[in-house]
Design a protein around this motif. Structure first.
Motif, PDB file in Angstrom:
ATOM      1  N   MET A 175       0.567  -1.528   0.440  1.00 35.21           N
ATOM      2  CA  MET A 175       0.189   0.429  -0.036  1.00 35.21           C
ATOM      3  C   MET A 175       1.333   1.783  -0.137  1.00 35.21           C
ATOM      4  O   MET A 175       0.260   2.480  -0.633  1.00 35.21           O
ATOM      5  N   ALA A 176       2.051   1.499   0.982  1.00 37.43           N
ATOM      6  CA  ALA A 176       2.654   2.225   0.623  1.00 37.43           C
ATOM      7  C   ALA A 176       3.603   2.381  -0.880  1.00 37.43           C
ATOM      8  O   ALA A 176       3.286   3.662  -0.940  1.00 37.43           O
ATOM      9  N   VAL A 177       3.530   1.451  -1.488  1.00 33.29           N
ATOM     10  CA  VAL A 177       4.393   1.452  -2.988  1.00 33.29           C
ATOM     11  C   VAL A 177       3.055   2.082  -3.333  1.00 33.29           C
ATOM     12  O   VAL A 177       3.131   3.484  -4.820  1.00 33.29           O
ATOM     13  N   ALA A 178       1.998   1.238  -2.855  1.00 32.65           N
ATOM     14  CA  ALA A 178       0.705   1.750  -4.036  1.00 32.65           C
ATOM     15  C   ALA A 178       0.651   3.411  -4.209  1.00 32.65           C
ATOM     16  O   ALA A 178       0.562   4.516  -4.912  1.00 32.65           O
ATOM     17  N   MET A 179       1.288   4.177  -2.781  1.00 32.49           N
ATOM     18  CA  MET A 179       0.255   5.351  -2.524  1.00 32.49           C
ATOM     19  C   MET A 179       1.533   6.255  -3.526  1.00 32.49           C
ATOM     20  O   MET A 179       1.442   7.267  -4.122  1.00 32.49           O
ATOM     21  N   CYS A 180       2.789   5.470  -3.506  1.00 32.99           N
ATOM     22  CA  CYS A 180       3.853   6.546  -4.414  1.00 32.99           C
ATOM     23  C   CYS A 180       3.908   6.966  -5.522  1.00 32.99           C
ATOM     24  O   CYS A 180       3.789   6.937  -6.131  1.00 32.99           O
ATOM     25  N   VAL A 181       3.283   5.306  -5.990  1.00 27.54           N
ATOM     26  CA  VAL A 181       2.943   5.283  -7.264  1.00 27.54           C
ATOM     27  C   VAL A 181       2.123   6.230  -8.087  1.00 27.54           C
ATOM     28  O   VAL A 181       2.309   6.687  -8.794  1.00 27.54           O
ATOM     29  N   TYR A 182       1.096   6.366  -6.956  1.00 26.37           N
ATOM     30  CA  TYR A 182       0.026   6.819  -7.620  1.00 26.37           C
ATOM     31  C   TYR A 182       0.483   8.632  -7.689  1.00 26.37           C
ATOM     32  O   TYR A 182       0.472   8.769  -8.531  1.00 26.37           O
ATOM     33  N   ARG A 183       1.239   8.973  -6.623  1.00 29.68           N
ATOM     34  CA  ARG A 183       1.926   9.954  -6.778  1.00 29.68           C
ATOM     35  C   ARG A 183       1.715  10.866  -7.459  1.00 29.68           C
ATOM     36  O   ARG A 183       2.401  11.643  -8.256  1.00 29.68           O
ATOM     37  N   SER A 184       3.295   9.946  -7.842  1.00 29.77           N
ATOM     38  CA  SER A 184       4.204   9.727  -9.039  1.00 29.77           C
ATOM     39  C   SER A 184       3.205  10.423 -10.851  1.00 29.77           C
ATOM     40  O   SER A 184       3.515  10.969 -11.247  1.00 29.77           O
ATOM     41  N   MET A 185       2.141   9.137 -10.233  1.00 29.97           N
ATOM     42  CA  MET A 185       1.660   9.253 -11.565  1.00 29.97           C
ATOM     43  C   MET A 185       0.692  10.189 -12.268  1.00 29.97           C
ATOM     44  O   MET A 185       0.134  10.522 -13.142  1.00 29.97           O
ATOM     45  N   ALA A 186      -0.349  10.854 -11.185  1.00 32.84           N
ATOM     46  CA  ALA A 186      -1.244  11.686 -11.033  1.00 32.84           C
ATOM     47  C   ALA A 186      -0.226  13.046 -11.785  1.00 32.84           C
ATOM     48  O   ALA A 186      -1.053  13.278 -12.370  1.00 32.84           O
ATOM     49  N   GLY A 187       0.539  13.351 -10.697  1.00 37.40           N
ATOM     50  CA  GLY A 187       0.919  14.361 -10.783  1.00 37.40           C
ATOM     51  C   GLY A 187      -0.061  15.809 -10.167  1.00 37.40           C
ATOM     52  O   GLY A 187      -0.902  15.654  -9.368  1.00 37.40           O
ATOM     53  N   LEU A 188       0.508  16.619 -10.053  1.00 36.56           N
ATOM     54  CA  LEU A 188      -0.042  17.681  -9.244  1.00 36.56           C
ATOM     55  C   LEU A 188      -1.372  18.245 -10.735  1.00 36.56           C
ATOM     56  O   LEU A 188      -0.505  18.423 -12.171  1.00 36.56           O
ATOM     57  N   GLU A 189      -2.094  19.417 -10.535  1.00 39.03           N
ATOM     58  CA  GLU A 189      -2.892  20.231 -11.104  1.00 39.03           C
ATOM     59  C   GLU A 189      -3.212  21.592 -10.319  1.00 39.03           C
ATOM     60  O   GLU A 189      -3.104  21.779  -8.783  1.00 39.03           O
ATOM     61  N   PRO A 190      -3.365  22.986 -10.745  1.00 46.13           N
ATOM     62  CA  PRO A 190      -3.887  23.946  -9.787  1.00 46.13           C
ATOM     63  C   PRO A 190      -4.862  24.073  -8.655  1.00 46.13           C
ATOM     64  O   PRO A 190      -6.444  22.977  -9.397  1.00 46.13           O
ATOM     65  N   LYS A 191      -4.882  24.349  -8.146  1.00 45.68           N
ATOM     66  CA  LYS A 191      -6.754  24.128  -7.035  1.00 45.68           C
ATOM     67  C   LYS A 191      -7.674  25.373  -7.835  1.00 45.68           C
ATOM     68  O   LYS A 191      -6.988  26.015  -8.354  1.00 45.68           O
ATOM     69  N   ALA A 192      -8.672  24.777  -7.669  1.00 41.19           N
ATOM     70  CA  ALA A 192      -9.914  25.055  -8.419  1.00 41.19           C
ATOM     71  C   ALA A 192     -10.522  26.402  -7.930  1.00 41.19           C
ATOM     72  O   ALA A 192      -9.790  26.640  -6.250  1.00 41.19           O
ATOM     73  N   VAL A 193     -10.368  27.327  -8.510  1.00 41.54           N
ATOM     74  CA  VAL A 193     -10.926  28.981  -7.846  1.00 41.54           C
ATOM     75  C   VAL A 193     -11.724  28.979  -7.451  1.00 41.54           C
ATOM     76  O   VAL A 193     -12.670  27.797  -7.556  1.00 41.54           O
ATOM     77  N   LYS A 194     -12.224  29.970  -6.038  1.00 41.17           N
ATOM     78  CA  LYS A 194     -13.792  29.873  -5.726  1.00 41.17           C
ATOM     79  C   LYS A 194     -14.785  30.532  -7.193  1.00 41.17           C
ATOM     80  O   LYS A 194     -14.931  30.466  -7.531  1.00 41.17           O
ATOM     81  N   GLU A 195     -16.170  28.845  -6.807  1.00 37.33           N
ATOM     82  CA  GLU A 195     -17.259  29.151  -8.104  1.00 37.33           C
ATOM     83  C   GLU A 195     -17.870  30.739  -7.762  1.00 37.33           C
ATOM     84  O   GLU A 195     -17.418  31.851  -7.031  1.00 37.33           O
ATOM     85  N   ASP A 196     -18.489  30.818  -8.772  1.00 35.37           N
ATOM     86  CA  ASP A 196     -18.760  32.158  -8.773  1.00 35.37           C
ATOM     87  C   ASP A 196     -19.878  32.818  -8.024  1.00 35.37           C
ATOM     88  O   ASP A 196     -20.619  31.847  -7.692  1.00 35.37           O
ATOM     89  N   ILE A 197     -20.357  34.129  -7.457  1.00 37.51           N
ATOM     90  CA  ILE A 197     -21.195  33.994  -6.616  1.00 37.51           C
ATOM     91  C   ILE A 197     -22.223  34.874  -7.403  1.00 37.51           C
ATOM     92  O   ILE A 197     -22.068  35.523  -8.312  1.00 37.51           O
ATOM     93  N   GLU A 198     -24.021  35.041  -6.911  1.00 34.15           N
ATOM     94  CA  GLU A 198     -24.746  35.701  -8.138  1.00 34.15           C
ATOM     95  C   GLU A 198     -24.950  36.839  -6.443  1.00 34.15           C
ATOM     96  O   GLU A 198     -25.238  36.778  -5.960  1.00 34.15           O
ATOM     97  N   VAL A 199     -25.037  38.522  -6.748  1.00 33.09           N
ATOM     98  CA  VAL A 199     -25.207  39.547  -5.588  1.00 33.09           C
ATOM     99  C   VAL A 199     -26.585  40.265  -6.207  1.00 33.09           C
ATOM    100  O   VAL A 199     -27.173  40.266  -7.586  1.00 33.09           O
ATOM    101  N   ARG A 200     -27.264  39.994  -5.169  1.00 36.68           N
ATOM    102  CA  ARG A 200     -28.452  40.634  -5.090  1.00 36.68           C
ATOM    103  C   ARG A 200     -28.529  41.980  -4.644  1.00 36.68           C
ATOM    104  O   ARG A 200     -28.862  43.647  -4.946  1.00 36.68           O
ATOM    105  N   ASP A 201     -27.818  42.049  -3.337  1.00 34.50           N
ATOM    106  CA  ASP A 201     -27.596  43.127  -2.927  1.00 34.50           C
ATOM    107  C   ASP A 201     -26.027  43.877  -2.355  1.00 34.50           C
ATOM    108  O   ASP A 201     -25.085  42.845  -2.111  1.00 34.50           O
ATOM    109  N   ARG A 202     -25.703  44.763  -3.019  1.00 29.05           N
ATOM    110  CA  ARG A 202     -24.555  44.516  -2.825  1.00 29.05           C
ATOM    111  C   ARG A 202     -23.149  45.155  -1.617  1.00 29.05           C
ATOM    112  O   ARG A 202     -22.280  45.389  -1.160  1.00 29.05           O
TER     113      ARG A 202
END
Length: 389
Positions: A343-370
């Motif tokens: 399992m330790a090997v599997a987690m390290c192999v997964y970390r190497s195979m999966a790679g990195l991606e940027p964190k998602a920005v916050k979703e848009d919001i709808e404003v009724r009262d500024r």
């Protein structure tokens, strides 16, 4: 985006393809035990002998004083012809030639596809997984005899026969893309430094475009992908099974020799390998799915706390199976100890195979009262406006 041409990764894929063709390619028929009846019913080999049978057309001889035997009746009709199943017995040289031919076929097909993908700048993981699947399928199909295809259709094993090279090829192509990596096209540190210096801003931007490449310094996280988790679990469990067999077979042979078993050494080794095949069956077929589930669980937890280092994935993989103690008690603890290393090997192999991606920005919001667009600690959120009634 171009994938590198790695000789070591190509050689590893060719070796796996040779083993795959040696194991998979056949006549499509189920194994049948060799009996005396089947030998007598089989056609005589060239120069072979068959046990002599009495001919009913010849007269019968008897001793004096015995009644002559009645002549036998007409011979029974021949049995109905059955479907012919091709049975080929391969010599060691033929098996080696078959494995080498499969390895070279896969290598030629995969290398041709790899150069084509490089020419058009295609370097996606699933593109290489598909390329490996097609190359493995053609390799196996090209070595299967025509009678073998007929047998597969008659016995209903065609889908199973085709699924093995398709799945194995997916993993082989995916693994090549992971091991080879990408070319460093346009990666010039001096150009990056000059671009940042020319920006003349107090705060360095998170995304920098130098014209030849793009660079990102913002927050990142490890990608979440179940197919990658399954491949990592399969590789680690299969490797652990092979290592376990390598240690168990000599111990079993030594135990038989110590007990005084009178049999040749090669037969002892063959029996030991046969008795240890359940390890490969368990680790190669049954372990990947629960291992992949544990890998995904560890990935979700580590992603939630923002961990991306290999050390964190190694620790998570080694400790995740020990959680079985909460469910199964002492038995779960023993199982967890056995599964901690793969399992330790599997987690390290997964970390190497999966790679990195940027964190998602916050979703848009709808404003009724500024007026709601205020900081969480703003006094207006603590005080309410008084309206005179």
């Amino acid at each position: 985006m171009r994938v590198r041409t790695s000789g070591g990764a190509l050689a590893a894929g060719a070796v796996v393809a040779g083993v795959l063709s040696l194991v998979t390619v056949g006549d499509g028929s189920s194994p049948k035990p060799v009996t005396r009846e089947s030998l007598q019913a089989a056609p005589l080999p060239e120069g072979g002998l068959r046990p002599m049978q009495p001919d009913p057309r010849l007269p019968s001889f008897h001793r004096d004083g015995e009644a002559p035997r009645e002549p036998p009746g007409p011979p029974p009709p021949p049995p109905e012809p059955q479907r012919e199943i091709l049975e080929a017995v391969s010599s060691p040289d033929a098996l080696v030639f078959q494995a080498v031919r499969g390895a070279l076929t896969y290598l030629a097909l995969f290398l041709l596809g790899h150069l084509t993908l490089r020419r058009y700048g295609v370097g996606g993981r699933w593109a290489y997984a598909g390329l490996g699947s097609v190359a493995a399928l053609i390799t196996v199909a090209s070595q299967t005899p025509l009678q073998g295809w007929r047998n597969l259709i008659v016995l209903g094993n065609l889908s199973y026969f085709l699924a093995i090279p398709i799945v194995a090829g997916l993993i082989m192509g995916f693994s090549y893309r992971w091991r080879a990596g990408l070319e460093a096209d346009g990666d010039d540190p001096a150009v990056l430094e000059a671009t940042l210096a020319a920006a003349q801003t107090k705060v360095e931007p998170a995304l920098v475009d130098t014209g030849d490449a793009e660079y990102f310094s913002g927050p990142v996280q490890v990608r979440t992908s179940f197919p990658v988790a399954f491949v990592a679990a399969l590789l680690s469990s299969g490797l652990f099974g092979l290592i376990s067999m390598a240690f168990a077979i000599p111990a079993e042979v030594q135990g038989w020799m110590a007990s005084g078993q009178q049999m040749p050494l090669n037969k002892m080794v063959a029996l030991a390998i046969q008795s240890q095949l359940h390890v490969i069956l368990l680790m190669g077929l049954m372990a990947p799915l629960p291992f992949a589930a544990l890998v995904m669980l560890g990935q979700v937890l580590l992603r939630a706390i923002g961990k991306t280092s290999y050390r964190a994935y190694l620790v998570a993989g080694a400790t995740a199976p020990l959680l079985l103690t909460l469910l199964l008690g002492p038995v779960g603890f023993l199982l967890g100890l056995r599964a901690a290393v793969p399992m330790a090997v599997a987690m390290c192999v997964y970390r190497s195979m999966a790679g990195l991606e940027p964190k998602a920005v916050k979703e848009d919001i709808e404003v009724r009262d500024r007026r709601n667009l205020m900081d969480a600690d703003h006094p207006r959120r603590r005080y309410s406006r008084v309206i005179k009634a």
